[in-house]
Motif scaffolding. Structure first.
Motif, mmCIF file in Angstrom:
data_model
loop_
_atom_site.group_PDB
_atom_site.id
_atom_site.type_symbol
_atom_site.label_atom_id
_atom_site.label_comp_id
_atom_site.label_asym_id
_atom_site.label_seq_id
_atom_site.Cartn_x
_atom_site.Cartn_y
_atom_site.Cartn_z
ATOM 1 N N ARG A 1 -77.991 -34.131 -61.541
ATOM 2 C CA ARG A 1 -79.304 -33.488 -61.593
ATOM 3 C C ARG A 1 -79.239 -32.186 -62.397
ATOM 4 N NH1 ARG A 1 -80.630 -34.266 -55.080
ATOM 5 N NH2 ARG A 1 -81.165 -36.458 -55.149
ATOM 6 N N GLY A 2 -78.408 -32.203 -63.448
ATOM 7 C CA GLY A 2 -78.304 -31.045 -64.331
ATOM 8 C C GLY A 2 -77.535 -29.865 -63.765
ATOM 9 N N LYS A 3 -76.913 -30.044 -62.587
ATOM 10 C CA LYS A 3 -76.156 -28.945 -61.969
ATOM 11 C C LYS A 3 -74.728 -29.415 -61.687
ATOM 12 C CE LYS A 3 -78.769 -28.469 -58.306
ATOM 13 N NZ LYS A 3 -79.312 -27.933 -57.035
ATOM 14 N N PRO A 4 -73.792 -28.457 -61.511
ATOM 15 C CA PRO A 4 -72.425 -28.859 -61.137
ATOM 16 C C PRO A 4 -72.457 -29.638 -59.817
ATOM 17 C CG PRO A 4 -72.537 -26.495 -61.616
ATOM 18 C CD PRO A 4 -73.934 -26.992 -61.619
ATOM 19 N N THR A 5 -71.643 -30.686 -59.740
ATOM 20 C CA THR A 5 -71.565 -31.452 -58.500
ATOM 21 C C THR A 5 -70.928 -30.591 -57.395
ATOM 22 O OG1 THR A 5 -69.547 -32.388 -59.423
ATOM 23 C CG2 THR A 5 -71.531 -33.722 -59.572
ATOM 24 N N VAL A 6 -71.071 -31.030 -56.144
ATOM 25 C CA VAL A 6 -70.668 -30.201 -54.997
ATOM 26 C C VAL A 6 -69.179 -29.864 -55.022
ATOM 27 C CG1 VAL A 6 -70.514 -30.081 -52.464
ATOM 28 C CG2 VAL A 6 -72.575 -30.992 -53.551
ATOM 29 N N HIS A 7 -68.327 -30.853 -55.361
ATOM 30 C CA HIS A 7 -66.887 -30.550 -55.343
ATOM 31 C C HIS A 7 -66.501 -29.621 -56.482
ATOM 32 C CE1 HIS A 7 -66.945 -33.937 -58.199
ATOM 33 N NE2 HIS A 7 -65.858 -33.405 -58.706
ATOM 34 N N VAL A 8 -67.315 -29.570 -57.550
ATOM 35 C CA VAL A 8 -67.044 -28.634 -58.652
ATOM 36 C C VAL A 8 -67.513 -27.236 -58.268
ATOM 37 C CG1 VAL A 8 -67.703 -28.024 -61.023
ATOM 38 C CG2 VAL A 8 -67.077 -30.392 -60.463
ATOM 39 N N LYS A 9 -68.714 -27.148 -57.712
ATOM 40 C CA LYS A 9 -69.291 -25.848 -57.340
ATOM 41 C C LYS A 9 -68.550 -25.246 -56.135
ATOM 42 C CE LYS A 9 -73.390 -23.270 -56.378
ATOM 43 N NZ LYS A 9 -73.544 -22.154 -57.289
ATOM 44 N N TYR A 10 -68.171 -26.079 -55.166
ATOM 45 C CA TYR A 10 -67.428 -25.608 -53.990
ATOM 46 C C TYR A 10 -65.971 -26.090 -54.131
ATOM 47 C CZ TYR A 10 -72.016 -24.313 -52.339
ATOM 48 O OH TYR A 10 -73.249 -23.740 -52.226
ATOM 49 N N ASP A 11 -65.589 -27.084 -53.362
ATOM 50 C CA ASP A 11 -64.257 -27.676 -53.495
ATOM 51 C C ASP A 11 -64.295 -29.065 -52.879
ATOM 52 O OD1 ASP A 11 -63.431 -27.452 -50.537
ATOM 53 O OD2 ASP A 11 -63.979 -25.402 -51.034
ATOM 54 N N GLU A 12 -63.217 -29.824 -53.047
ATOM 55 C CA GLU A 12 -63.226 -31.216 -52.594
ATOM 56 C C GLU A 12 -63.379 -31.350 -51.079
ATOM 57 O OE1 GLU A 12 -60.500 -34.240 -54.046
ATOM 58 O OE2 GLU A 12 -60.014 -32.892 -55.689
ATOM 59 N N ALA A 13 -62.661 -30.518 -50.339
ATOM 60 C CA ALA A 13 -62.732 -30.614 -48.883
ATOM 61 C C ALA A 13 -64.156 -30.340 -48.405
ATOM 62 C CB ALA A 13 -61.756 -29.629 -48.242
ATOM 63 N N THR A 14 -64.805 -29.346 -49.015
ATOM 64 C CA THR A 14 -66.184 -29.035 -48.642
ATOM 65 C C THR A 14 -67.112 -30.197 -48.997
ATOM 66 O OG1 THR A 14 -65.783 -26.667 -48.902
ATOM 67 C CG2 THR A 14 -68.078 -27.390 -48.977
ATOM 68 N N ALA A 15 -66.900 -30.799 -50.156
ATOM 69 C CA ALA A 15 -67.737 -31.937 -50.552
ATOM 70 C C ALA A 15 -67.597 -33.086 -49.563
ATOM 71 C CB ALA A 15 -67.360 -32.399 -51.963
ATOM 72 N N LEU A 16 -66.360 -33.333 -49.119
ATOM 73 C CA LEU A 16 -66.130 -34.394 -48.136
ATOM 74 C C LEU A 16 -66.920 -34.107 -46.856
ATOM 75 C CD1 LEU A 16 -64.515 -36.966 -47.461
ATOM 76 C CD2 LEU A 16 -62.654 -35.505 -46.681
ATOM 77 N N LEU A 17 -66.805 -32.861 -46.349
ATOM 78 C CA LEU A 17 -67.490 -32.492 -45.104
ATOM 79 C C LEU A 17 -69.009 -32.440 -45.282
ATOM 80 C CD1 LEU A 17 -65.104 -29.724 -43.702
ATOM 81 C CD2 LEU A 17 -65.436 -32.056 -42.833
ATOM 82 N N VAL A 18 -69.472 -32.004 -46.455
ATOM 83 C CA VAL A 18 -70.918 -31.985 -46.723
ATOM 84 C C VAL A 18 -71.496 -33.395 -46.578
ATOM 85 C CG1 VAL A 18 -72.609 -31.813 -48.611
ATOM 86 C CG2 VAL A 18 -71.063 -29.915 -48.141
ATOM 87 N N ALA B 1 -78.635 -34.705 -71.387
ATOM 88 C CA ALA B 1 -79.578 -33.625 -71.074
ATOM 89 C C ALA B 1 -80.845 -34.203 -70.448
ATOM 90 C CB ALA B 1 -79.921 -32.837 -72.330
ATOM 91 N N THR B 2 -81.354 -35.326 -70.998
ATOM 92 C CA THR B 2 -82.548 -35.963 -70.441
ATOM 93 C C THR B 2 -82.276 -36.500 -69.041
ATOM 94 O OG1 THR B 2 -83.126 -36.629 -72.678
ATOM 95 C CG2 THR B 2 -84.338 -37.691 -70.889
ATOM 96 N N LEU B 3 -81.109 -37.140 -68.860
ATOM 97 C CA LEU B 3 -80.790 -37.781 -67.580
ATOM 98 C C LEU B 3 -80.394 -36.769 -66.508
ATOM 99 C CD1 LEU B 3 -78.680 -40.923 -68.563
ATOM 100 C CD2 LEU B 3 -81.059 -40.833 -67.815
ATOM 101 N N GLY B 4 -79.889 -35.616 -66.907
ATOM 102 C CA GLY B 4 -79.379 -34.663 -65.921
ATOM 103 C C GLY B 4 -78.054 -35.110 -65.342
ATOM 104 N N LYS B 5 -77.435 -36.107 -65.961
ATOM 105 C CA LYS B 5 -76.083 -36.527 -65.568
ATOM 106 C C LYS B 5 -75.397 -37.095 -66.799
ATOM 107 C CE LYS B 5 -77.649 -41.081 -63.973
ATOM 108 N NZ LYS B 5 -77.818 -41.991 -62.838
ATOM 109 N N THR B 6 -74.109 -37.369 -66.682
ATOM 110 C CA THR B 6 -73.352 -37.824 -67.840
ATOM 111 C C THR B 6 -73.812 -39.214 -68.273
ATOM 112 O OG1 THR B 6 -71.498 -36.623 -66.887
ATOM 113 C CG2 THR B 6 -71.028 -38.042 -68.760
#
Lengths: 302, 302
Positions: free
Chosen positions: A101-118, A239-244
């Protein structure tokens, strides 16, 4: 025609804004301990996405005049399940995606362990939200239980998780069209079907005929959604898709475009929209929003 | 006294064997697509563990003569939540553990992506199992909804996942005893409390006084469980524990033993067992199994 399209756009905006507020209120505050987990849960869910599942819930709620509070709960629960699946799907051991969605994914913005728990906590929170606020009366509780059961079935190994497992196992394999459809019916179709059924169930207990008609609609839009996704992945830019973009081809994943080609994939999407419209005929004018969503899914550019 | 202990051992074996069968029947067959995911889900849940949560469910069910079918559902759901948390907790981005219950962990035996999906799908399956098989009749559906809500709350960011987030954030920090207790009350205590309350709720709607008494019991055994875990981690070897011993100290995680020392930790466990017994006094002889479980938790050697 122009006024009808404009009014759908207004309706969509209103559902999206209602849901932004409802989701914000359904998630723990980021001032509550553990604050970082809650902040990351809100990051994963809020300010993002087209809210296709909530739109389906509200559109199906129109069929039987469901009350707004029950629809909001169902829609919030579905969106939390969807958001959790994206967070886990983006992780390095799965698709390893850095952009969503055009933003860093959760594990990139936070970390992998946090992404798992999120992801884990968002799944729980979906069931918290859907189990709360049941009006007095055993009939209400029975209907809500049916909604919870549907959501759980659609999320698990007979639904979304099962589809992801098949998807993982299929990388590099030459899937048949039937196998590809089965995978998508589980991976994305199960949750879209649950959205339609939960919205309708928020209004009343459904007859077998009503379930069959809504299932036919759901299967058609579910496959249309995926066919259009594959077309966009092959034709639009990141850019249009907001993802790769172009990731499926790079990963050697089977897609409708790789099996059918671009022109035939577009024709299939149009046919599926017609199937969806036909399935809604028994519901008459009350199915207007569901029809318009089928159109949106096929015509979208991102 | 000897005959009472023998009879507790027999009761425990019977619950464990009942649950092995119930769990096997509550999980999708490994002959069902996606077969590898289902095989790994069964690997994560079956043939392992002391089944502490099911024991608590059945023991609490005794208080109000709950029916066996409802207790089995509640116990299976709790055990699936517990098993999923172990699978995710063992993953490289969390504790990175290779051994669990004396066997390779799921991501070692299968792969990381499968471990992620196994945990996700087990959480969904817990809610599937607990939402099915509701008997007709006034109050049944309402009570089951309350059980689902409790399970979801205990699993999410206000319970188990929240405790894991606090645990992650605390590595290398000098936690106070109060902070350590709060973390464990969420991380393991929330699910133990849910086990007791779900077992009791399977029998009847609970009064506030009954909930308060059962909460006091749950808090005491939850902390006792953790204190004894820390004592065993510091004193037993990996073969006895069925998992890597001494890991908390190696990871520089705060434990009761590191804060209180070994002797005082053992004394605290004994005190907590007495607290648990006291909380059960209003329930008289029907609380016998709950008392015996408190004893088991404090006296266990692995």
């Amino acid at each position: 025609m122009t006024s009808s399209i404009a009014s759908f756009a207004d309706w969509m905006k209103q559902v999206q804004s209602t849901m932004e507020e409802a989701l914000g209120a359904s998630l723990p505050s980021d001032a509550t301990v553990p604050a970082r987990l809650h902040e990351a849960m809100r990051y994963a869910v809020l300010n993002g996405g087209k809210r296709v599942r909530p739109l389906l819930v509200f559109a199906a709620g129109d069929l039987f005049d469901a009350d707004a509070a029950s629809l909001q709960r169902a829609a919030a629960a579905l969106e939390m399940i969807h958001a959790y699946s994206l967070v886990h799907d983006d992780m390095p051991c799965m698709d390893d995606d850095a952009l969503r969605r055009g933003k860093p994914t959760v594990h990139v913005k936070y970390d992998e362990a946090t992404a798992l728990l999120v992801g884990d906590a968002l799944q729980s929170q979906a069931f918290v939200v859907l189990s709360e606020g049941v009006a007095e009366g055993e009939g209400q509780a029975t209907r809500r239980l049916a909604m919870l059961r549907l959501l759980a079935q659609a999320s698990g190994s007979a639904g979304m998780c099962g589809g992801q497992a098949i998807d993982l196992a299929s990388i590099g394999l030459a899937l048949s069209l039937g196998e590809l459809e089965h995978m998508h019916q589980l991976k994305t179709g199960a949750l879209l079907r649950a959205s339609v059924l939960l919205g309708a169930l928020a209004g009343k207990t459904l007859s077998d005929a009503e379930i069959a008609a809504l299932d036919a609609y759901s299967v058609a839009i579910g496959l249309a959604f995926q066919v259009v996704d594959d077309v966009l992945d092959a034709t639009a830019d990141s850019a249009t898709l907001g993802k790769t973009a172009g990731k499926d081809a790079a990963d050697n994943k089977p897609t409708y475009v790789s099996i059918l080609g671009l022109a035939e994939s577009k024709a299939l999407a149009d046919k599926l929209r017609d199937d969806a419209h036909r399935a809604l005929m028994p519901f008459g004018e009350k199915a207007r929003r569901l029809r318009e969503i089928a159109d949106l899914i096929v015509q979208r550019k991102a």
